[in-house]
Design a protein around this motif. Structure first.
Motif, PDB file in Angstrom:
ATOM      1  N   LEU A   1     139.445 -34.235 -30.664  1.00  0.00           N
ATOM      2  CA  LEU A   1     139.585 -34.761 -29.303  1.00  0.00           C
ATOM      3  C   LEU A   1     138.235 -34.759 -28.592  1.00  0.00           C
ATOM      4  CD1 LEU A   1     142.955 -33.080 -28.293  1.00  0.00           C
ATOM      5  CD2 LEU A   1     142.530 -35.557 -28.421  1.00  0.00           C
ATOM      6  N   GLY A   2     137.470 -33.692 -28.778  1.00  0.00           N
ATOM      7  CA  GLY A   2     136.135 -33.613 -28.178  1.00  0.00           C
ATOM      8  C   GLY A   2     135.222 -34.724 -28.662  1.00  0.00           C
TER       9      GLY A   2
ATOM     10  N   VAL B   1     146.672 -33.322 -22.649  1.00  0.00           N
ATOM     11  CA  VAL B   1     145.342 -33.918 -22.773  1.00  0.00           C
ATOM     12  C   VAL B   1     145.206 -34.998 -21.698  1.00  0.00           C
ATOM     13  CG1 VAL B   1     143.711 -35.076 -24.312  1.00  0.00           C
ATOM     14  CG2 VAL B   1     145.429 -33.515 -25.263  1.00  0.00           C
ATOM     15  N   PRO B   2     144.436 -34.739 -20.645  1.00  0.00           N
ATOM     16  CA  PRO B   2     144.285 -35.717 -19.570  1.00  0.00           C
ATOM     17  C   PRO B   2     143.634 -37.021 -20.045  1.00  0.00           C
ATOM     18  CG  PRO B   2     143.425 -33.570 -18.900  1.00  0.00           C
ATOM     19  CD  PRO B   2     143.712 -33.500 -20.366  1.00  0.00           C
ATOM     20  N   GLU B   3     144.092 -38.107 -19.504  1.00  0.00           N
ATOM     21  CA  GLU B   3     143.465 -39.425 -19.633  1.00  0.00           C
ATOM     22  C   GLU B   3     143.421 -39.993 -21.055  1.00  0.00           C
ATOM     23  OE1 GLU B   3     139.697 -39.386 -17.606  1.00  0.00           O
ATOM     24  OE2 GLU B   3     140.542 -38.328 -15.888  1.00  0.00           O
ATOM     25  N   ILE B   4     144.373 -39.634 -21.887  1.00  0.00           N
ATOM     26  CA  ILE B   4     144.420 -40.202 -23.238  1.00  0.00           C
ATOM     27  C   ILE B   4     145.720 -40.991 -23.366  1.00  0.00           C
ATOM     28  CG2 ILE B   4     145.531 -38.200 -24.327  1.00  0.00           C
ATOM     29  CD1 ILE B   4     143.688 -38.742 -26.775  1.00  0.00           C
TER      30      ILE B   4
ATOM     31  N   GLU C   1     146.721 -41.161 -33.317  1.00  0.00           N
ATOM     32  CA  GLU C   1     145.725 -41.328 -34.382  1.00  0.00           C
ATOM     33  C   GLU C   1     144.871 -40.072 -34.548  1.00  0.00           C
ATOM     34  OE1 GLU C   1     141.791 -44.049 -35.198  1.00  0.00           O
ATOM     35  OE2 GLU C   1     143.499 -45.011 -34.209  1.00  0.00           O
ATOM     36  N   ILE C   2     144.418 -39.511 -33.445  1.00  0.00           N
ATOM     37  CA  ILE C   2     143.581 -38.303 -33.505  1.00  0.00           C
ATOM     38  C   ILE C   2     144.382 -37.111 -34.023  1.00  0.00           C
ATOM     39  CG2 ILE C   2     142.272 -36.653 -32.116  1.00  0.00           C
ATOM     40  CD1 ILE C   2     141.502 -39.061 -30.310  1.00  0.00           C
TER      41      ILE C   2
ATOM     42  N   ALA D   1     143.585 -35.065 -37.451  1.00  0.00           N
ATOM     43  CA  ALA D   1     143.300 -33.628 -37.449  1.00  0.00           C
ATOM     44  C   ALA D   1     144.220 -32.890 -38.411  1.00  0.00           C
ATOM     45  CB  ALA D   1     143.440 -33.068 -36.037  1.00  0.00           C
ATOM     46  N   LYS D   2     145.465 -33.335 -38.512  1.00  0.00           N
ATOM     47  CA  LYS D   2     146.412 -32.712 -39.449  1.00  0.00           C
ATOM     48  C   LYS D   2     145.911 -32.858 -40.886  1.00  0.00           C
ATOM     49  CE  LYS D   2     150.074 -34.943 -40.480  1.00  0.00           C
ATOM     50  NZ  LYS D   2     150.453 -35.394 -41.793  1.00  0.00           N
TER      51      LYS D   2
END
Length: 144
Positions: free
Chosen positions: A69-70, A107-110, A117-118, A122-123
């Motif tokens: 996410l970062g 998670v703000p603003e996503i 997808e992210i 990550a999984k």
């Protein structure tokens, strides 16, 4: 980076027991046994390997997701992850057959498509996810 954990087992499978200790000291002579593994569903009398794998997987996934996410420019307020590890008897032996990850994310603003997808990336990229679907090798010494 290397991390160490120790297991000390004494006695037979049915009547014996062991203790687990981790390098960090988070676990120090934590009891475990076959009885605790299969007859103590609430887990309050000691731990078991599946619980520890679940904790490792939940923690690793949340961390991997935060990193991804970062990279995409987002900072999560919170990522609450549960890992449900399924241990089943298959082909005459025991195996971890499935891990269900449950995530509660803020998670703000996503938007949902980008998050999906992210989160799935990550999984797949989480180191613990990878080890649960890999060849396992063994190196040992024997003192008799």
């Amino acid at each position: 980076m290397k991390r160490r954990a120790e297991a000390l087992w004494k006695g037979s499978a049915e009547d014996g027991s062991g203790m687990l200790t981790t390098q960090s000291g988070v676990l120090h002579e934590q009891p475990y046994s076959v009885k605790l593994r299969f007859e103590n569903e609430d887990g309050k009398a000691g731990t078991n390997p599946e619980e520890l794998i679940g904790a490792a997987h939940a923690g690793c996934y949340a961390m991997a997701l935060s990193v991804e996410l970062g990279k995409a420019g987002y900072t999560p307020d919170s990522l609450h992850t549960e890992a449900h590890v399924n241990l089943e008897q298959v082909d005459g032996g025991w195996a971890i057959t499935k891990v269900d990850l449950k995530l509660d994310a803020s998670v703000p603003e996503i938007d949902e498509d980008e998050f999906d997808e992210i989160a799935n990336g990550a999984k797949e990229g989480c180191p613990v996810s990878k080890v649960l679907d890999c060849e396992i090798s063994l190196d040992y010494s024997l003192n008799s």
